[in-house]
Design a protein around this motif. Structure first.
Motif, PDB file in Angstrom:
ATOM      1  N   GLY A 147       0.681  -1.324  -0.263  1.00 48.56           N
ATOM      2  CA  GLY A 147       0.670  -0.373   0.436  1.00 48.56           C
ATOM      3  C   GLY A 147       0.871   1.172  -0.165  1.00 48.56           C
ATOM      4  O   GLY A 147       1.607   1.493   1.320  1.00 48.56           O
ATOM      5  N   ASP A 183      -8.512  -4.395   2.534  1.00 49.34           N
ATOM      6  CA  ASP A 183      -7.750  -3.080   2.417  1.00 49.34           C
ATOM      7  C   ASP A 183      -7.967  -2.456   0.861  1.00 49.34           C
ATOM      8  O   ASP A 183      -8.744  -2.952  -0.097  1.00 49.34           O
ATOM      9  CB  ASP A 183      -6.366  -4.375   2.469  1.00 49.34           C
ATOM     10  N   ASP A 228      -5.539  -0.811  -0.571  1.00 50.94           N
ATOM     11  CA  ASP A 228      -4.751  -0.897  -1.547  1.00 50.94           C
ATOM     12  C   ASP A 228      -5.214  -2.335  -2.382  1.00 50.94           C
ATOM     13  O   ASP A 228      -4.969  -2.736  -3.075  1.00 50.94           O
ATOM     14  CB  ASP A 228      -3.624  -1.417  -1.122  1.00 50.94           C
ATOM     15  N   HIS A 240       4.639  -8.026  -3.184  1.00 50.48           N
ATOM     16  CA  HIS A 240       3.425  -6.948  -1.878  1.00 50.48           C
ATOM     17  C   HIS A 240       4.700  -5.988  -0.691  1.00 50.48           C
ATOM     18  O   HIS A 240       4.927  -6.230   0.410  1.00 50.48           O
ATOM     19  CB  HIS A 240       2.726  -7.265  -1.126  1.00 50.48           C
TER      20      HIS A 240
HETATM   21 ZN   LIG Z   1      -2.116  -4.431   1.243  1.00 52.09          ZN
END
Ligand SMILES: [Zn+2]
Ligand SMILES: [Zn+2]
Length: 310
Positions: free
Chosen positions: A7, A87, A89, A276
């Motif tokens: 994110g 989430d 993101d 990620h």
């Molecule tokens: Zn994430």
């Protein structure tokens, strides 16, 4: 790989850490990265996305396989989207996919409820009947085919694996009985996606707070695993003077340390790839010792545009 960053992306809009500054300055040790998502295909025609990143518009633009095609004025090769949790993101990109496009969405009951019932703005993808066709994902069930909004087969099957994670930060203070009384095995899942013709399987797990026995069995029996590479050390944000939050408190086991992912993945023979990855993580520096240690452990570092043949 449509996007490989955690994110915030790399660089993150408000971040002045040495790495984000390095990307902005064009330092060749760093590659810019968008927020994590992958596109899977069995036939090169229909694609299944895992998660809808806030950068999805840019990601679709950058990959010809996802451009609209066919003879209708509107259409997309994106046949279905699987969501690992709620989430921001991982779901904000759904808002970019509105425009009256029918979507096949796969999520646990909890994640669907969090998106649809706690976030009124997502009604934008449910204005017309059948604009979003939700399929309930139940962790631990036998593999099931992934279908497009009309029920057409994508040639891929999936199985969800419950993994320890956490509720999205924006819901932690939400005064809702529904959030309080949910089944915790539905907060975060990983997906095993299989091509039944070849039997080859990948596991996609961008959020892993802890490596459970069940998850380890899934990783051990896959051909390729894309796993949580958010932070290298648990106190990485503190070290960079950003915040006192640890990686595990954010729902991500760090790479290093005795409970870290490098240790957990040591005995796994599948092709192993970190995805990620947070902008603070030193493995994003292609000449860092941390990057070298990960490579020595036989683990690759995902980058945007990476193609993986399983
Ligand atoms: Zn994430
Ligand atoms: Zn940064």
């Amino acid at each position: 790989v449509l996007g490989s960053a955690a994110g915030g992306g790399f660089p993150q809009w408000n971040c002045r850490c040495v790495q984000c500054c390095g990307v902005r300055a064009g330092d060749d040790r760093f590659r810019p990265r968008t927020q994590a998502s992958i596109a899977l295909t069995a036939d090169g025609e229909r694609y299944v996305l895992i998660n809808a990143s806030p950068d999805i518009r840019q990601q679709v633009g950058a990959f010809g396989g996802l451009h609209p095609r066919g003879d209708r004025p509107r259409g997309t090769p994106i046949a279905a989207l699987l969501l690992t949790n709620a989430d921001i993101d991982h779901i904000a990109g759904l808002l970019t996919l509105r425009e009256s496009q029918p979507l096949a969405l796969y999520a646990t009951r909890l994640v669907r409820d969090l998106i649809v019932e706690h976030n009124a703005v997502f009604r934008a993808i449910a204005l017309a009947e059948k604009q979003s066709v939700w399929t309930r994902v139940e962790p631990g069930r036998e593999p099931r085919p992934i279908r497009d909004p009309e029920g057409g087969d994508t040639g891929l099957s999936f199985r969800a694996i419950s993994v320890p994670g956490k509720l999205p930060a924006y819901l932690l203070q939400a005064p809702s009985s529904r959030v309080a009384s949910h089944a915790s095995d539905e907060e975060t899942v990983a997906y095993r996606v299989v091509d039944p013709r070849s039997g080859r399987a990948i596991v996609y797990a961008p959020g892993i707070k802890r490596y459970t026995d069940e998850l380890m069995r899934e990783l051990a029996s896959a051909d390729c695993v894309l796993v949580d590479g958010t932070c290298f050390t648990d106190d990485e944000l503190e070290r960079r003077g950003i915040s006192g939050k640890t990686s595990s408190a954010m729902g991500h086991a760090p790479i290093s340390g005795k409970d870290g992912s490098m240790e957990a993945l040591a005995g796994i023979s599948a092709r192993k790839i970190y995805i990620h990855i947070n902008n603070t993580n030193p493995i994003l520096d292609e000449r860092s010792t941390e990057r070298e240690s990960v490579q020595r452990a036989g683990i690759e570092v995902a980058f945007d545009g990476m193609e993986i043949h399983v």
